[in-house]
Design a protein around this motif. Structure first.
Motif, PDB file in Angstrom:
ATOM      1  N   SER A 146     -39.739 124.200  57.516  1.00 20.57           N
ATOM      2  CA  SER A 146     -38.572 123.503  56.972  1.00 20.57           C
ATOM      3  C   SER A 146     -38.291 122.187  57.685  1.00 20.57           C
ATOM      4  O   SER A 146     -37.691 121.283  57.112  1.00 20.57           O
ATOM      5  CB  SER A 146     -37.334 124.409  57.054  1.00 20.57           C
ATOM      6  N   HIS A 147     -38.728 122.072  58.938  1.00 17.35           N
ATOM      7  CA  HIS A 147     -38.493 120.841  59.700  1.00 17.35           C
ATOM      8  C   HIS A 147     -39.718 119.917  59.717  1.00 17.35           C
ATOM      9  O   HIS A 147     -39.654 118.828  60.292  1.00 17.35           O
ATOM     10  CB  HIS A 147     -38.126 121.163  61.149  1.00 17.35           C
ATOM     11  N   ALA A 148     -40.830 120.341  59.115  1.00 14.44           N
ATOM     12  CA  ALA A 148     -42.088 119.600  59.256  1.00 14.44           C
ATOM     13  C   ALA A 148     -42.040 118.256  58.547  1.00 14.44           C
ATOM     14  O   ALA A 148     -41.554 118.137  57.419  1.00 14.44           O
ATOM     15  CB  ALA A 148     -43.243 120.438  58.718  1.00 14.44           C
ATOM     16  N   ILE A 149     -42.562 117.248  59.222  1.00 10.74           N
ATOM     17  CA  ILE A 149     -42.698 115.891  58.679  1.00 10.74           C
ATOM     18  C   ILE A 149     -44.184 115.545  58.695  1.00 10.74           C
ATOM     19  O   ILE A 149     -44.848 115.682  59.720  1.00 10.74           O
ATOM     20  CB  ILE A 149     -41.916 114.873  59.535  1.00 10.74           C
ATOM     21  N   GLU A 150     -44.701 115.126  57.562  1.00 15.84           N
ATOM     22  CA  GLU A 150     -46.130 114.815  57.484  1.00 15.84           C
ATOM     23  C   GLU A 150     -46.444 113.544  58.266  1.00 15.84           C
ATOM     24  O   GLU A 150     -45.722 112.546  58.189  1.00 15.84           O
ATOM     25  CB  GLU A 150     -46.574 114.656  56.032  1.00 15.84           C
ATOM     26  N   VAL A 151     -47.530 113.577  59.004  1.00 17.03           N
ATOM     27  CA  VAL A 151     -47.991 112.440  59.811  1.00 17.03           C
ATOM     28  C   VAL A 151     -49.362 112.026  59.307  1.00 17.03           C
ATOM     29  O   VAL A 151     -50.249 112.868  59.129  1.00 17.03           O
ATOM     30  CB  VAL A 151     -48.070 112.812  61.311  1.00 17.03           C
ATOM     31  N   HIS A 152     -49.536 110.725  59.058  1.00 17.13           N
ATOM     32  CA  HIS A 152     -50.856 110.227  58.657  1.00 17.13           C
ATOM     33  C   HIS A 152     -50.976 108.765  59.075  1.00 17.13           C
ATOM     34  O   HIS A 152     -50.116 107.937  58.781  1.00 17.13           O
ATOM     35  CB  HIS A 152     -51.059 110.341  57.142  1.00 17.13           C
ATOM     36  N   ALA A 153     -52.032 108.477  59.796  1.00 15.96           N
ATOM     37  CA  ALA A 153     -52.317 107.105  60.216  1.00 15.96           C
ATOM     38  C   ALA A 153     -53.826 106.947  60.316  1.00 15.96           C
ATOM     39  O   ALA A 153     -54.533 107.881  60.694  1.00 15.96           O
ATOM     40  CB  ALA A 153     -51.645 106.794  61.557  1.00 15.96           C
ATOM     41  N   GLU A 154     -54.310 105.774  59.986  1.00 14.06           N
ATOM     42  CA  GLU A 154     -55.752 105.540  59.977  1.00 14.06           C
ATOM     43  C   GLU A 154     -56.045 104.105  60.384  1.00 14.06           C
ATOM     44  O   GLU A 154     -55.360 103.166  59.950  1.00 14.06           O
ATOM     45  CB  GLU A 154     -56.312 105.820  58.579  1.00 14.06           C
ATOM     46  N   ARG A 155     -57.063 103.947  61.243  1.00  9.82           N
ATOM     47  CA  ARG A 155     -57.457 102.606  61.679  1.00  9.82           C
ATOM     48  C   ARG A 155     -58.856 102.670  62.285  1.00  9.82           C
ATOM     49  O   ARG A 155     -59.139 103.538  63.113  1.00  9.82           O
ATOM     50  CB  ARG A 155     -56.467 102.053  62.709  1.00  9.82           C
ATOM     51  N   GLU A 156     -59.717 101.767  61.864  1.00 11.21           N
ATOM     52  CA  GLU A 156     -61.056 101.605  62.437  1.00 11.21           C
ATOM     53  C   GLU A 156     -61.833 102.923  62.499  1.00 11.21           C
ATOM     54  O   GLU A 156     -62.470 103.249  63.510  1.00 11.21           O
ATOM     55  CB  GLU A 156     -60.951 100.986  63.835  1.00 11.21           C
ATOM     56  N   GLY A 157     -61.744 103.702  61.440  1.00 16.11           N
ATOM     57  CA  GLY A 157     -62.503 104.937  61.378  1.00 16.11           C
ATOM     58  C   GLY A 157     -61.876 106.123  62.069  1.00 16.11           C
ATOM     59  O   GLY A 157     -62.444 107.220  62.066  1.00 16.11           O
ATOM     60  N   VAL A 158     -60.717 105.950  62.689  1.00 16.57           N
ATOM     61  CA  VAL A 158     -60.008 107.051  63.354  1.00 16.57           C
ATOM     62  C   VAL A 158     -58.838 107.470  62.465  1.00 16.57           C
ATOM     63  O   VAL A 158     -58.044 106.633  62.038  1.00 16.57           O
ATOM     64  CB  VAL A 158     -59.483 106.634  64.739  1.00 16.57           C
ATOM     65  N   VAL A 159     -58.742 108.760  62.179  1.00 16.37           N
ATOM     66  CA  VAL A 159     -57.678 109.293  61.326  1.00 16.37           C
ATOM     67  C   VAL A 159     -56.845 110.284  62.122  1.00 16.37           C
ATOM     68  O   VAL A 159     -57.394 111.183  62.774  1.00 16.37           O
ATOM     69  CB  VAL A 159     -58.250 109.986  60.075  1.00 16.37           C
ATOM     70  N   VAL A 160     -55.531 110.103  62.103  1.00 17.30           N
ATOM     71  CA  VAL A 160     -54.603 111.048  62.713  1.00 17.30           C
ATOM     72  C   VAL A 160     -53.766 111.642  61.593  1.00 17.30           C
ATOM     73  O   VAL A 160     -53.089 110.908  60.860  1.00 17.30           O
ATOM     74  CB  VAL A 160     -53.692 110.367  63.750  1.00 17.30           C
ATOM     75  N   ALA A 161     -53.815 112.945  61.417  1.00 17.76           N
ATOM     76  CA  ALA A 161     -53.067 113.626  60.367  1.00 17.76           C
ATOM     77  C   ALA A 161     -52.449 114.889  60.945  1.00 17.76           C
ATOM     78  O   ALA A 161     -52.803 115.333  62.047  1.00 17.76           O
ATOM     79  CB  ALA A 161     -53.979 113.955  59.184  1.00 17.76           C
ATOM     80  N   GLY A 162     -51.525 115.478  60.202  1.00 20.84           N
ATOM     81  CA  GLY A 162     -50.899 116.713  60.647  1.00 20.84           C
ATOM     82  C   GLY A 162     -49.431 116.732  60.324  1.00 20.84           C
ATOM     83  O   GLY A 162     -48.952 115.995  59.444  1.00 20.84           O
ATOM     84  N   TYR A 163     -48.695 117.559  61.049  1.00 21.24           N
ATOM     85  CA  TYR A 163     -47.260 117.717  60.825  1.00 21.24           C
ATOM     86  C   TYR A 163     -46.543 117.783  62.169  1.00 21.24           C
ATOM     87  O   TYR A 163     -47.029 118.408  63.114  1.00 21.24           O
ATOM     88  CB  TYR A 163     -46.972 118.981  60.021  1.00 21.24           C
ATOM     89  N   ALA A 164     -45.390 117.118  62.222  1.00 17.63           N
ATOM     90  CA  ALA A 164     -44.549 117.132  63.416  1.00 17.63           C
ATOM     91  C   ALA A 164     -43.159 117.582  63.010  1.00 17.63           C
ATOM     92  O   ALA A 164     -42.659 117.215  61.943  1.00 17.63           O
ATOM     93  CB  ALA A 164     -44.489 115.735  64.049  1.00 17.63           C
ATOM     94  N   ALA A 165     -42.547 118.394  63.841  1.00 14.91           N
ATOM     95  CA  ALA A 165     -41.202 118.865  63.544  1.00 14.91           C
ATOM     96  C   ALA A 165     -40.195 117.759  63.808  1.00 14.91           C
ATOM     97  O   ALA A 165     -40.366 116.932  64.707  1.00 14.91           O
ATOM     98  CB  ALA A 165     -40.870 120.087  64.388  1.00 14.91           C
ATOM     99  N   ALA A 166     -39.150 117.724  63.000  1.00 17.92           N
ATOM    100  CA  ALA A 166     -38.056 116.780  63.231  1.00 17.92           C
ATOM    101  C   ALA A 166     -37.443 117.060  64.605  1.00 17.92           C
ATOM    102  O   ALA A 166     -37.552 118.173  65.128  1.00 17.92           O
ATOM    103  CB  ALA A 166     -37.006 116.922  62.135  1.00 17.92           C
ATOM    104  N   PRO A 167     -36.796 116.066  65.218  1.00 22.77           N
ATOM    105  CA  PRO A 167     -36.264 116.248  66.576  1.00 22.77           C
ATOM    106  C   PRO A 167     -35.253 117.371  66.711  1.00 22.77           C
ATOM    107  O   PRO A 167     -34.924 117.753  67.827  1.00 22.77           O
ATOM    108  CB  PRO A 167     -35.619 114.883  66.870  1.00 22.77           C
TER     109      PRO A 167
END
Length: 603
Positions: free
Chosen positions: A221-242
């Motif tokens: 219920s608190h999860a926030i989707e995370v996605h960032a990409e640059r120069e062939g590196v991809v960061v994805a996943g979920y982070a809980a709200a503070p």
């Protein structure tokens, strides 16, 4: 003593000391082998914390008789196409797990490859390998490990209780299950009900489903989707709200190319990204997956492969910080808006019968003076110049009934201000509920974001004090402040020595207005005492900004005029991350009308 070659059995036991640290290490190695074999279902059974028995069954590709014979030899693996250790695309690659386990326990392997007419079985006891025998198995592989460390009894003394070892196994399986939501897992044994994680759909939705199954509905219920990409590196996943935090960093799950790791670089990046949102003693809950070219990361730097080394560590760290900050800024107001349920749970409706001699005039809510009357209606209440109507005694509240708020304010995210209670909380009305705002926490975030924006644009504007303020402190504190005077000056706080044990404050940030310089400097010195010299300058500056924002914001206990309350609400709507102050506390709580009606039994 002359140099001599150690026997193979002793070499295997030495290697086992690195690979097989505890029963959880055995489970990790065997489950990783099953994943590398292409399994879509993996069943794990343990008994006695893994000491008495560990059983792993999968439906992967299996092995031929020839491969099975080689699998229990040291440094024999099917996972390296060539000898390039920088091109690793599997979880295992060293070929040490099976021979190491077989040297300290009773190991049996039954496997069947699609090309074989039947299954084959092999056992290893204390390093002694048996002949390969025909066996019965439909497909895949079944590995059983019994009497772990029976060949090295001294190692048994270093194991913890069965419950502790079983929990370590559970944590290993949880991490591997997070990494592969497309694989079904079953964890059974230890006199517990089996835990089953069914295979999830591919993509972000399937990943969130698996994370919710493992980390709980609260994380989902608190999860926030995370996605960032640059120069062939991809960061994805979920982070809980503070709003969802823990007292330690054990709720942070990190994966690099599908491999669970505990990397200091990534943990530091997570801490930096959440620095504006959480107090120092709280830690976020998240699951981040970093994917990049195998040549850009070295997985062969730790015996248990729990640490990695990046070729471009700066890029990975920056991408993680950027992705997390973007996600948190995007969902900046969700924190408080979602906390209505927890607020409602604290309500406990209680009915206490009134005594027969009860006198309403003795009630603390009785007005201490005649209430002013308003012709026609109470509409002029919010347009008065004076605040005399606030002075109604205990309880402290503006009890005037304001005319229906202007419709466009009611439709705003934080609604229209209706009243202020206890000179600390603003109550506003929205179209479908009400909002309670902590005025100090809200204004603290606003001032903090202004300070950051001003610093980034052209530095903080200063105001020169007509008469410098002299602040007396002990000499050690004065020295600590003066050592950081340049950093403080970049935030508009100009100080200089004024003899032993004293500091002269000549300039303060104009955004703070009139502030208590003594209290500000004392708080800053306390924070500086905790700083490490290695702490990046940016982080140290943000600590200074957070402390200044706290001192420069509207304090609890200050009465606000209606127009001030509405202005504060509008500024909150325009300020990023306004769902919580920079100490991690929520700035407001939203209660839906339907929830309030439930409290009174209306639905």
């Amino acid at each position: 003593m002359p140099v001599r070659q150690l026997p193979e059995q002793v070499v295997n036991r030495i290697a086992a000391g690195e690979v097989v640290e505890r029963p959880a290490s055995v489970v990790k190695e065997l489950v990783e082998n099953a994943i590398d074999a292409g399994a879509s279902r993996i069943d794990v059974f343990t008994d006695g914390g893994g000491r008495r028995r560990i059983g792993i069954t999968d439906d992967g590709g299996g092995m031929t008789a020839k491969d099975l014979a080689l699998a229990v030899e040291r440094h024999a693996t099917s996972k390296l196409d060539d000898e390039d250790l920088l091109q690793i695309r599997t979880l295992g690659f060293r070929g040490e797990a099976l021979p190491s386990i077989g040297s300290v326990a009773r190991l049996s392997i039954t496997t069947r490859h699609a090309s074989e007419p039947h299954a084959w079985a092999l056992s290893v006891e204390g390093g002694d390998k048996s002949e390969i025998m025909p066996a019965a198995l439909a497909h895949g592989t079944r590995v059983e490990v019994n009497d772990l460390f029976y060949a090295t009894p001294a190692r048994l003394k270093f194991l913890k209780t069965d419950r502790t070892e079983a929990e370590a196994i559970r944590e290993v399986v949880r991490r591997l299950a997070m990494a592969r939501p497309d694989v079904a897992f079953t964890l059974a044994g230890e006199e517990r009900a089996p835990v089953i994680w069914t295979a999830a759909l591919p993509g972000a939705a399937g990943r969130l489903t698996r994370l919710g199954d493992i980390l709980g509905a609260e994380f989902r219920s608190h999860a926030i989707e995370v996605h960032a990409e640059r120069e062939g590196v991809v960061v994805a996943g979920y982070a809980a709200a503070p709003a969802l935090t823990k007292a330690n960093a054990l709720g942070q799950y990190l994966f690099v190319n599908g491999r669970p790791v505990r990397d200091k670089l990534i943990l530091g990046a997570v801490r930096g990204a959440y620095a504006d949102y959480l107090p120092r003693d709280r830690h976020p809950v998240l699951a981040l997956f970093v994917t990049l070219d195998p040549r850009e990361v070295d997985a062969n730097v730790h015996p248990a492969k729990t640490e990695v080394r990046f070729r471009n560590a700066g890029l990975v760290r920056a991408l993680i910080v950027h992705g997390l900050k973007d996600a948190l800024a995007r969902e900046g107001r969700r924190t408080a808006a979602n906390s209505g349920e927890s607020a409602l749970s604290s309500f406990r409706p209680v009915f206490t019968p009134r005594p027969a001699s009860w006198d309403w005039r003795a009630s603390p809510s009785a007005p201490v003076a005649p209430m002013p009357s308003y012709e026609g209606s109470a509409a002029p209440a919010f347009t008065e110049r004076a605040q005399a109507a606030f002075d109604v005694g205990a309880p402290s509240a503006d009890v005037r009934i304001e005319a229906q708020p202007v419709s466009d304010l009611v439709d705003r995210p934080l609604g229209a201000a209706r009243t202020q209670i206890h000179e600390t909380y603003i109550v506003s009305q929205t179209r479908d509920g009400l909002i309670i705002v902590d005025q100090h926490a809200a204004h603290e975030r606003i001032v903090y974001e202004r300070l950051k924006a001003s610093l980034a644009a052209n530095g903080v504007q200063r105001q020169i004090l007509l008469i410098p303020e002299i602040v007396e402190m002990d000499e050690a504190t004065v020295e600590r402040l003066l050592e950081r005077s340049e950093e403080l000056a970049s935030f508009g706080l100009a100080i200089e020595s004024f003899g032993p044990g004293a500091v002269a404050v000549r300039e303060t940030p104009s955004l703070l207005g009139k502030t208590n310089a003594g209290g500000l400097l004392r708080d800053l010195s306390e924070h500086m005492a905790e700083w490490d010299e290695a702490l990046p300058l940016e982080r140290r500056l943000m600590h200074v900004a957070a402390t200044m924002a706290c001192h420069g914001s509207v304090r609890a206990g200050r009465r606000l005029r209606p127009e001030e309350m509405n202005a504060l609400l509008r500024e909150m709507e325009d300020t990023p991350n306004s769902g919580q102050c920079n100490h991690g506390r929520p700035t407001y709580v939203e209660l839906k009308l339907s929830d309030v009606e439930k409290l009174f039994g209306r639905r």
